[in-house]
Scaffold this motif. Structure first.
Motif, PDB file in Angstrom:
ATOM      1  N   VAL A   1      21.934   5.904  -7.974  1.00 19.69           N
ATOM      2  CA  VAL A   1      20.109   5.888  -8.280  1.00 19.69           C
ATOM      3  C   VAL A   1      19.415   6.486  -6.949  1.00 19.69           C
ATOM      4  N   GLY A   2      18.331   6.370  -6.648  1.00 18.64           N
ATOM      5  CA  GLY A   2      17.523   6.659  -5.898  1.00 18.64           C
ATOM      6  C   GLY A   2      16.172   5.703  -5.830  1.00 18.64           C
ATOM      7  N   ALA A   3      16.403   4.995  -4.902  1.00 23.08           N
ATOM      8  CA  ALA A   3      15.247   3.618  -4.748  1.00 23.08           C
ATOM      9  C   ALA A   3      14.327   3.975  -3.608  1.00 23.08           C
ATOM     10  N   VAL A   4      13.320   3.525  -3.463  1.00 19.33           N
ATOM     11  CA  VAL A   4      11.992   3.317  -2.045  1.00 19.33           C
ATOM     12  C   VAL A   4      12.244   1.813  -1.495  1.00 19.33           C
ATOM     13  N   PRO A   5      12.775   1.723  -0.545  1.00 21.07           N
ATOM     14  CA  PRO A   5      12.960   0.501   0.178  1.00 21.07           C
ATOM     15  C   PRO A   5      11.093  -0.295   0.242  1.00 21.07           C
ATOM     16  N   GLY A   6      11.313  -1.546  -0.044  1.00 20.58           N
ATOM     17  CA  GLY A   6       9.703  -2.175  -0.224  1.00 20.58           C
ATOM     18  C   GLY A   6       9.022  -2.750   1.045  1.00 20.58           C
ATOM     19  N   SER A   7       9.572  -2.595   2.154  1.00 17.29           N
ATOM     20  CA  SER A   7       9.370  -3.270   3.229  1.00 17.29           C
ATOM     21  C   SER A   7       8.764  -1.734   3.678  1.00 17.29           C
ATOM     22  N   SER A   8       8.187  -0.409   3.419  1.00 17.38           N
ATOM     23  CA  SER A   8       7.682   0.700   3.835  1.00 17.38           C
ATOM     24  C   SER A   8       6.552   0.716   3.084  1.00 17.38           C
ATOM     25  N   PHE A   9       6.381  -0.662   1.863  1.00 14.57           N
ATOM     26  CA  PHE A   9       4.892  -0.511   1.255  1.00 14.57           C
ATOM     27  C   PHE A   9       3.941  -1.712   1.775  1.00 14.57           C
ATOM     28  N   PHE A  10       4.547  -2.294   2.601  1.00 19.15           N
ATOM     29  CA  PHE A  10       4.105  -3.869   3.353  1.00 19.15           C
ATOM     30  C   PHE A  10       4.097  -3.476   4.723  1.00 19.15           C
ATOM     31  N   LYS A  11       2.098  -4.408   4.970  1.00 20.37           N
ATOM     32  CA  LYS A  11       2.067  -4.408   6.295  1.00 20.37           C
ATOM     33  C   LYS A  11       3.180  -5.151   6.900  1.00 20.37           C
TER      34      LYS A  11
ATOM     35  N   LEU B   1      -9.108   1.603  -1.304  1.00 19.44           N
ATOM     36  CA  LEU B   1      -8.559   0.868  -2.567  1.00 19.44           C
ATOM     37  C   LEU B   1      -7.518   1.952  -3.214  1.00 19.44           C
ATOM     38  N   CYS B   2      -6.364   1.284  -3.660  1.00 15.83           N
ATOM     39  CA  CYS B   2      -5.927   2.204  -4.628  1.00 15.83           C
ATOM     40  C   CYS B   2      -5.475   1.918  -6.370  1.00 15.83           C
ATOM     41  N   ASN B   3      -5.974   2.415  -6.896  1.00 11.59           N
ATOM     42  CA  ASN B   3      -6.648   2.048  -8.024  1.00 11.59           C
ATOM     43  C   ASN B   3      -6.100   2.686  -9.115  1.00 11.59           C
TER      44      ASN B   3
ATOM     45  N   PHE C   1       0.547  -1.044   0.161  1.00 11.25           N
ATOM     46  CA  PHE C   1      -0.011  -0.203   0.227  1.00 11.25           C
ATOM     47  C   PHE C   1       0.736   1.150   0.174  1.00 11.25           C
ATOM     48  N   TYR C   2       0.094   2.546  -0.614  1.00 17.64           N
ATOM     49  CA  TYR C   2       0.549   3.233  -0.126  1.00 17.64           C
ATOM     50  C   TYR C   2       0.650   4.263   1.061  1.00 17.64           C
ATOM     51  N   GLU C   3       1.948   4.398   1.671  1.00 15.39           N
ATOM     52  CA  GLU C   3       2.539   4.711   2.746  1.00 15.39           C
ATOM     53  C   GLU C   3       1.557   5.706   3.536  1.00 15.39           C
ATOM     54  N   ASN C   4       0.805   6.729   2.991  1.00 23.56           N
ATOM     55  CA  ASN C   4       0.239   7.464   3.390  1.00 23.56           C
ATOM     56  C   ASN C   4      -1.168   6.723   4.137  1.00 23.56           C
ATOM     57  N   TYR C   5      -1.775   5.785   3.806  1.00 26.16           N
ATOM     58  CA  TYR C   5      -3.111   5.122   4.502  1.00 26.16           C
ATOM     59  C   TYR C   5      -2.703   4.571   5.554  1.00 26.16           C
ATOM     60  N   ALA C   6      -2.031   4.142   6.028  1.00 24.99           N
ATOM     61  CA  ALA C   6      -1.618   3.589   7.864  1.00 24.99           C
ATOM     62  C   ALA C   6      -1.819   5.050   8.186  1.00 24.99           C
ATOM     63  N   ALA C   7      -0.836   5.528   8.066  1.00 22.96           N
ATOM     64  CA  ALA C   7      -0.671   6.431   8.720  1.00 22.96           C
ATOM     65  C   ALA C   7      -2.104   7.504   8.915  1.00 22.96           C
ATOM     66  N   ASP C   8      -2.907   7.614   8.203  1.00 25.83           N
ATOM     67  CA  ASP C   8      -4.644   8.141   7.435  1.00 25.83           C
ATOM     68  C   ASP C   8      -5.230   7.464   8.258  1.00 25.83           C
ATOM     69  N   ALA C   9      -5.368   5.918   8.971  1.00 23.82           N
ATOM     70  CA  ALA C   9      -5.707   5.474   9.926  1.00 23.82           C
ATOM     71  C   ALA C   9      -5.380   5.455  11.194  1.00 23.82           C
ATOM     72  N   ILE C  10      -4.348   5.427  11.473  1.00 17.65           N
ATOM     73  CA  ILE C  10      -3.983   5.874  12.870  1.00 17.65           C
ATOM     74  C   ILE C  10      -4.288   7.309  13.151  1.00 17.65           C
ATOM     75  N   LEU C  11      -3.862   8.635  12.675  1.00 18.73           N
ATOM     76  CA  LEU C  11      -4.133   9.644  12.828  1.00 18.73           C
ATOM     77  C   LEU C  11      -6.207   9.833  13.474  1.00 18.73           C
ATOM     78  N   SER C  12      -7.023   9.139  11.927  1.00 23.99           N
ATOM     79  CA  SER C  12      -8.076   9.295  12.417  1.00 23.99           C
ATOM     80  C   SER C  12      -8.841   8.162  14.081  1.00 23.99           C
ATOM     81  N   GLY C  13      -7.407   7.880  14.919  1.00 26.43           N
ATOM     82  CA  GLY C  13      -7.857   6.709  15.968  1.00 26.43           C
ATOM     83  C   GLY C  13      -8.571   5.619  15.129  1.00 26.43           C
ATOM     84  N   ALA C  14      -8.787   5.150  13.871  1.00 28.68           N
ATOM     85  CA  ALA C  14      -8.623   3.863  13.334  1.00 28.68           C
ATOM     86  C   ALA C  14      -7.330   2.730  13.758  1.00 28.68           C
ATOM     87  N   GLU C  15      -7.826   1.585  12.711  1.00 31.25           N
ATOM     88  CA  GLU C  15      -7.188   0.208  13.466  1.00 31.25           C
ATOM     89  C   GLU C  15      -6.894  -0.024  11.659  1.00 31.25           C
ATOM     90  N   PRO C  16      -5.790  -0.392  10.958  1.00 30.98           N
ATOM     91  CA  PRO C  16      -6.244  -1.071   9.740  1.00 30.98           C
ATOM     92  C   PRO C  16      -5.433  -2.246   9.527  1.00 30.98           C
TER      93      PRO C  16
END
Length: 390
Positions: free
Chosen positions: A343-353, A165-167, A120-135
């Protein structure tokens, strides 16, 4: 000294944006944070230069300038197969980041659950947490990134308030089929769940795949909150113009959340962006052709180097398998990739639960051809340089 909020300890700063800073430190080609290095459409820039000398420097209407909402409603009505009201069914936001945050805050209460597909895009977990919800995470299974229907329904049996849903999907490039979307929609109806969609890559889809809007499916309009952005479609990620489209009973509440989050999106940029919203179909056809070319150029280059990778159906990201390099820490791999290979990349672990999947890095190809060729040239020596480093 009083303690900082506990929620701040449950997520990190953005790893994606952190990698941009690392790229700047080492003068690496930035294929981490997903923004282009080519100009927006000329017509858009010309209108922006005119707006600078016109009277659009004060607040617009909180939920969006009237002409912007009208142009957006006309564009999205054609795509979504229903007449969208610019007055009652749209809120203009400060980027899709705010749109998603406002959507989650609008429909969830503290303690509610929110289903999120992983990766998932990393913001989604933070959005839920900041809202007091549980992913609650449901796996997308490589290499096709399909989902297990039983696993998904098991998550719905927990009675979540919403599913995100990211689509097309960031980071894996999956485009959900109509059958998959109908299945998700049927579960949403069965368990009375809202569907929050992130559709910022709606126009970047590769043949033979095509984008289906969840809100356009039978019975789904009343429970779908569609979030979008102009950032990727018009190459203006820095303008921060996004939106929420939903039924009026939802939008009435999104407006309140939005008002106290940001007051409103930038008025002069909304005025300029009306020009882009009025583009004809040929613009979106050219955009698809452009990104199809860039995808082919980049993936063929990775094939020549011998790096295993996914093949995105949409968006402009590719996951590269780094298992052969035998790193225990994918963030350390990305730091070495930037500092040693360039070359710059993003570690995949930031996208997985739980950050447990560490075999992937994410690269993007929203760059000029010459930038991609330079990145591929640097990557061609990756094995020798990283072996020396270790």
């Amino acid at each position: 000294m009083a303690a900082i909020s506990k929620r701040c300890g449950t997520f990190t700063d953005s790893v994606i944006r952190r990698m941009t800073r690392i790229c700047q430190k080492y003068n690496a080609v930035n294929l981490s944070q997903g923004f282009p290095d080519f100009d927006p459409p000329r017509e858009l820039l010309e209108r922006l230069s005119q707006v600078a000398y016109e009277d659009y420097h004060q607040y617009s209407i909180t939920w969006g300038a009237a002409n912007f909402r009208q142009a957006l409603a006309e564009k999205q009505s054609k795509l979504m197969g229903r007449k969208i009201s610019p007055e009652g069914e749209i809120v203009v936001t400060s980027g899709s980041t705010e749109a998603m945050m406002a959507a989650v805050l609008t429909v969830t209460n503290p303690g509610d659950k929110v289903v999120v597909f992983s990766p998932f895009y990393e913001n989604y977990a933070a959005d839920a947490i900041l809202s007091g919800a549980e992913p609650v995470y449901v796996n997308l299974i490589p290499p096709s990134f399909s989902f297990d229907k039983d696993e998904l329904e098991e998550a719905f049996r927990l009675h979540p308030k919403a599913i995100i849903l990211c689509n097309p999907s960031n980071p894996c490039g999956k485009v959900f089929t109509e059958d998959e979307l109908r299945y998700i929609g049927d579960l949403a109806v069965k368990y009375d769940v809202f569907v929050i969609t992130d559709e910022v890559y709606e126009h970047i889809v590769y043949s033979p795949n095509h984008h289906v809007y969840m809100a356009s499916l039978p019975g789904m309009w009343d429970r779908t909150i569609s979030c979008g952005s102009l950032s990727k479609t018009y190459s203006i990620t820095g303008w921060r113009l996004g939106y929420v489209i939903a039924p009026s009973f939802i939008i009435d509440n999104v407006r309140k959340v939005h008002d106290f989050l940001t007051v409103g999106a930038a008025a002069p940029l909304q005025e300029a962006a009306v020009t882009a919203l009025n583009f004809g179909n040929e613009y979106y056809e050219d955009l698809q052709d452009k990104y199809t070319h860039k995808r082919d150029l980049f993936l063929q280059g990775l094939d020549r180097i011998g790096l295993k990778h996914t093949v995105p159906q949409g968006a402009y990201y590719v996951l590269v398998d780094i298992s052969e390099f035998d790193y225990d820490d994918d963030l350390k791999f990305c730091e070495d990739l930037a500092s040693v290979v360039g070359v710059g990349a993003v570690p995949g672990s930031s996208f997985f639960k739980d950050g447990k999947v560490k075999q992937y890095i994410r690269l993007h190809f929203a760059k000029k051809d010459e930038t991609l060729i330079e990145a591929l040239d640097r990557l061609s020596s990756i094995r020798d340089k990283l072996k020396l480093r270790k």
